[in-house]
Design an enzyme around this catalytic site. Structure first.
Site, PDB file in Angstrom:
ATOM      1  N   HIS A 111       0.842  -1.202   0.000  1.00 28.21           N
ATOM      2  CA  HIS A 111       0.000   0.000   0.000  1.00 28.21           C
ATOM      3  C   HIS A 111       0.876   1.250   0.000  1.00 28.21           C
ATOM      4  O   HIS A 111       0.629   2.199  -0.745  1.00 28.21           O
ATOM      5  CB  HIS A 111      -0.879   0.067   1.261  1.00 28.21           C
ATOM      6  CG  HIS A 111      -1.921  -0.977   1.376  1.00 28.21           C
ATOM      7  ND1 HIS A 111      -2.061  -1.742   2.508  1.00 28.21           N
ATOM      8  CD2 HIS A 111      -2.899  -1.371   0.528  1.00 28.21           C
ATOM      9  CE1 HIS A 111      -3.084  -2.557   2.354  1.00 28.21           C
ATOM     10  NE2 HIS A 111      -3.612  -2.359   1.151  1.00 28.21           N
ATOM     11  N   LYS A 146     -17.798  -5.999   7.658  1.00 29.40           N
ATOM     12  CA  LYS A 146     -16.513  -6.632   7.944  1.00 29.40           C
ATOM     13  C   LYS A 146     -16.019  -6.204   9.326  1.00 29.40           C
ATOM     14  O   LYS A 146     -16.052  -5.027   9.670  1.00 29.40           O
ATOM     15  CB  LYS A 146     -15.458  -6.216   6.910  1.00 29.40           C
ATOM     16  CG  LYS A 146     -15.597  -6.876   5.576  1.00 29.40           C
ATOM     17  CD  LYS A 146     -14.407  -6.515   4.717  1.00 29.40           C
ATOM     18  CE  LYS A 146     -14.428  -7.217   3.387  1.00 29.40           C
ATOM     19  NZ  LYS A 146     -13.273  -6.839   2.565  1.00 29.40           N
ATOM     20  N   ARG A 178      -1.871  -5.966  -8.458  1.00 27.35           N
ATOM     21  CA  ARG A 178      -0.870  -6.991  -8.162  1.00 27.35           C
ATOM     22  C   ARG A 178      -0.794  -8.040  -9.258  1.00 27.35           C
ATOM     23  O   ARG A 178       0.269  -8.559  -9.549  1.00 27.35           O
ATOM     24  CB  ARG A 178      -1.202  -7.681  -6.836  1.00 27.35           C
ATOM     25  CG  ARG A 178      -1.106  -6.765  -5.647  1.00 27.35           C
ATOM     26  CD  ARG A 178      -1.620  -7.434  -4.411  1.00 27.35           C
ATOM     27  NE  ARG A 178      -3.063  -7.609  -4.549  1.00 27.35           N
ATOM     28  CZ  ARG A 178      -3.874  -7.990  -3.587  1.00 27.35           C
ATOM     29  NH1 ARG A 178      -3.392  -8.274  -2.412  1.00 27.35           N
ATOM     30  NH2 ARG A 178      -5.163  -8.104  -3.794  1.00 27.35           N
ATOM     31  N   SER A 200      -3.218  -7.351   3.005  1.00 27.99           N
ATOM     32  CA  SER A 200      -3.418  -7.216   4.448  1.00 27.99           C
ATOM     33  C   SER A 200      -3.863  -8.537   5.058  1.00 27.99           C
ATOM     34  O   SER A 200      -3.423  -8.905   6.149  1.00 27.99           O
ATOM     35  CB  SER A 200      -4.469  -6.143   4.741  1.00 27.99           C
ATOM     36  OG  SER A 200      -4.012  -4.882   4.350  1.00 27.99           O
TER      37      SER A 200
END
Length: 159
Positions: A17, A41, A90, A127
């Site tokens: 990040h 979440k 990514r 993460s």
């Protein structure tokens, strides 16, 4: 003034990040890092803790503003007159999802999305993966800034 937003959950912020935020901060006059709140979440860190960690690790850039937002990212952009979203990619699997989001965001508001390929050093990093490895006592010291490592150690106890 050229402004962009880097959105995410940042639970926690990783070196991947940080790499994207640093690169965006060289392209834009102001970069808004926005912790997007998803009430469905349960995060490891509270939103306030994430904001504080991000502020600490981005302070050196001088042009990064950090806050939380609950709602559509395009509404955040419209409210602040921000014309661009910066996202790190990514892998090809990221592109499929992010392209759909970019097209939806543009269709809703005209906001453009800039994709920055993630540094190969961090192409595998997320993460979720950091939290999982930390939970099992793996070494994540090269994956997160030192202040985040300390916070993870305090929260998980094994990081």
């Amino acid at each position: 003034m050229r402004r962009a937003v880097c959105p995410g959950s940042f639970d926690p912020i990783t070196n991947g990040h940080l790499d994207i935020i640093a690169r965006a901060s060289r392209l834009y006059d102001v970069v808004h890092v926005v912790v997007m709140i998803n009430q469905s979440k349960k995060g490891l860190f509270t939103v306030d803790e994430r904001i504080e960690l991000i502020r600490e690790v981005t302070a050196e850039f001088g042009n990064v503003q950090v806050e939380a937002y609950h709602g559509l990212l395009v509404d955040y952009c419209k409210q602040r007159d921000i014309p661009a979203i910066v996202k790190g990619l990514r892998a090809v699997s990221d592109f499929d999802y992010e392209l759909q989001m970019a097209q939806m965001n543009n269709g809703l508001s005209g906001v453009e999305t800039l994709f920055i390929p993630t540094s190969p050093t961090y192409s595998f990093l997320s993460s979720s993966l950091v939290k999982e490895v930390a939970t099992w006592g793996g070494d994540i010291s090269h994956l997160v800034p030192p202040v985040v490592l300390d916070a993870l150690k305090g929260r998980i106890g094994k990081a």
